[in-house]
Design a protein around this motif. Structure first.
Motif, PDB file in Angstrom:
ATOM      1  N   SER A 231      42.895  43.416  29.653  1.00 12.72           N
ATOM      2  CA  SER A 231      42.462  44.021  30.913  1.00 12.72           C
ATOM      3  C   SER A 231      43.549  43.892  31.983  1.00 12.72           C
ATOM      4  O   SER A 231      43.741  44.808  32.783  1.00 12.72           O
ATOM      5  CB  SER A 231      41.140  43.425  31.399  1.00 12.72           C
ATOM      6  N   LEU A 232      44.275  42.760  31.995  1.00 13.50           N
ATOM      7  CA  LEU A 232      45.370  42.602  32.961  1.00 13.50           C
ATOM      8  C   LEU A 232      46.465  43.640  32.716  1.00 13.50           C
ATOM      9  O   LEU A 232      46.965  44.265  33.662  1.00 13.50           O
ATOM     10  CB  LEU A 232      45.977  41.196  32.861  1.00 13.50           C
TER      11      LEU A 232
ATOM     12  N   GLN B  47      39.227  45.579  41.034  1.00 12.51           N
ATOM     13  CA  GLN B  47      40.511  46.215  41.334  1.00 12.51           C
ATOM     14  C   GLN B  47      40.595  47.606  40.712  1.00 12.51           C
ATOM     15  O   GLN B  47      41.101  48.541  41.340  1.00 12.51           O
ATOM     16  CB  GLN B  47      41.657  45.342  40.830  1.00 12.51           C
TER      17      GLN B  47
ATOM     18  N   GLU C 232      39.010  41.993  37.786  1.00 10.00           N
ATOM     19  CA  GLU C 232      39.798  43.132  37.320  1.00 10.00           C
ATOM     20  C   GLU C 232      39.000  44.429  37.440  1.00 10.00           C
ATOM     21  O   GLU C 232      39.555  45.476  37.766  1.00 10.00           O
ATOM     22  CB  GLU C 232      40.279  42.902  35.886  1.00 10.00           C
TER      23      GLU C 232
ATOM     24  N   LEU D 149      45.164  47.141  33.624  1.00 12.23           N
ATOM     25  CA  LEU D 149      45.118  47.311  35.082  1.00 12.23           C
ATOM     26  C   LEU D 149      46.518  47.576  35.635  1.00 12.23           C
ATOM     27  O   LEU D 149      46.715  48.481  36.449  1.00 12.23           O
ATOM     28  CB  LEU D 149      44.513  46.070  35.735  1.00 12.23           C
TER      29      LEU D 149
ATOM     30  N   VAL E 173      39.830  49.075  31.664  1.00 10.90           N
ATOM     31  CA  VAL E 173      39.530  47.836  32.389  1.00 10.90           C
ATOM     32  C   VAL E 173      38.024  47.742  32.653  1.00 10.90           C
ATOM     33  O   VAL E 173      37.421  46.675  32.469  1.00 10.90           O
ATOM     34  CB  VAL E 173      40.315  47.753  33.716  1.00 10.90           C
TER      35      VAL E 173
END
Length: 186
Positions: A93-94, A147, A144, A97, A132
Motif C-alpha cells: 500500500s505504501l 491519503q 494510507e 500510494l 491502496v
C-alpha cells in the motif's frame, strides 16, 4: 556467523526506520543518504522484503526532489516485490500510494521524460490509488486510505468531475476522523 547475521538484520532494519522517519520529517536528502547506507551494507540485496522497503523510501524521496524517472524505477521495484507476497499488504500500500502520487502530480515535462501521455498517467494514478483503497479496506490500513482518498479527490477535481471529487473528499473527511480517533487510542 549467526550473531553477525542478526546484527546486520537489526542494523538494516534501523536504516529502514530512519529512512521512513526522514520521509515523515520531509527530509528527502537524509532519506536518500540513509537508504544509501543500507544499500552499501547489503550489496547482494539478499533480503528482498527489506530491499523493497528501501526502494520505496528511496523512490518517495526522489519523487519529492522531482527526480521522477529514478523515483518511478524504485517505486515500481518496491511495488512488484511487495505485490508478490500477500502478507506484505502494508508495504504494498505504501508503494502503491507513492506511485499514485507520482503519476497524479507529474507535470508535463516529467511525463514527457517518462514517455507517458497525461491520460495514461491519470489511468495509472487511479489504478494505484484504488489499489491502496482495496488493501486498506481488506486490512484496516486507515492512514494510507485517507491519503489515497485525498489524492483521488484532487485528481477528479482536476478532471472537472466535481461530483466524484466531492464524494472522495467526503470519504476522506470521514477517514481522517477515523485516523485521528485511532491515533488518540494509541
Amino acid at each position: 556467523v549467526l550473531e553477525r547475521s542478526k546484527e546486520r538484520t537489526v542494523r538494516g532494519y534501523a536504516h529502514i526506520m530512519k529512512a521512513r522517519l526522514y520521509l515523515r520529517l520531509d527530509q528527502p536528502d537524509s532519506t536518500i543518504a540513509e537508504t544509501g547506507r543500507w544499500l552499501q551494507e547489503n550489496p547482494e540485496r539478499g533480503d528482498h522484503m527489506n530491499y523493497g522497503e528501501i526502494q520505496c523510501a528511496l523512490g518517495e524521496a526522489l519523487r519529492l526532489k522531482g527526480e521522477t524517472v529514478r523515483a518511478l524505477e524504485c517505486l515500481r521495484t518496491s511495488y512488484d516485490i511487495h505485490h508478490r507476497y500477500p502478507h506484505n499488504y502494508w508495504e504494498e500500500s505504501l508503494a502503491a500510494l507513492a506511485l499514485g502520487k507520482l503519476y497524479a502530480h507529474a507535470d508535463d515535462a516529467q511525463l514527457r521524460t517518462l514517455r507517458i501521455a497525461p491520460a495514461q498517467a491519470e489511468v495509472q494514478a487511479l489504478h494505484y490509488l484504488e489499489r491502496v483503497l482495496e488493501l486498506g479496506a481488506a486490512h484496516g490500513i486507515l492512514k494510507e486510505q485517507e491519503q489515497a482518498l485525498h489524492e483521488l479527490s484532487l485528481l477528479y477535481e482536476r478532471r472537472g468531475d466535481q461530483g466524484t471529487a466531492l464524494r472522495y473528499l467526503q470519504r476522506h473527511a470521514v477517514m481522517r476522523d477515523s485516523v485521528l480517533d485511532e491515533d488518540k487510542t494509541k
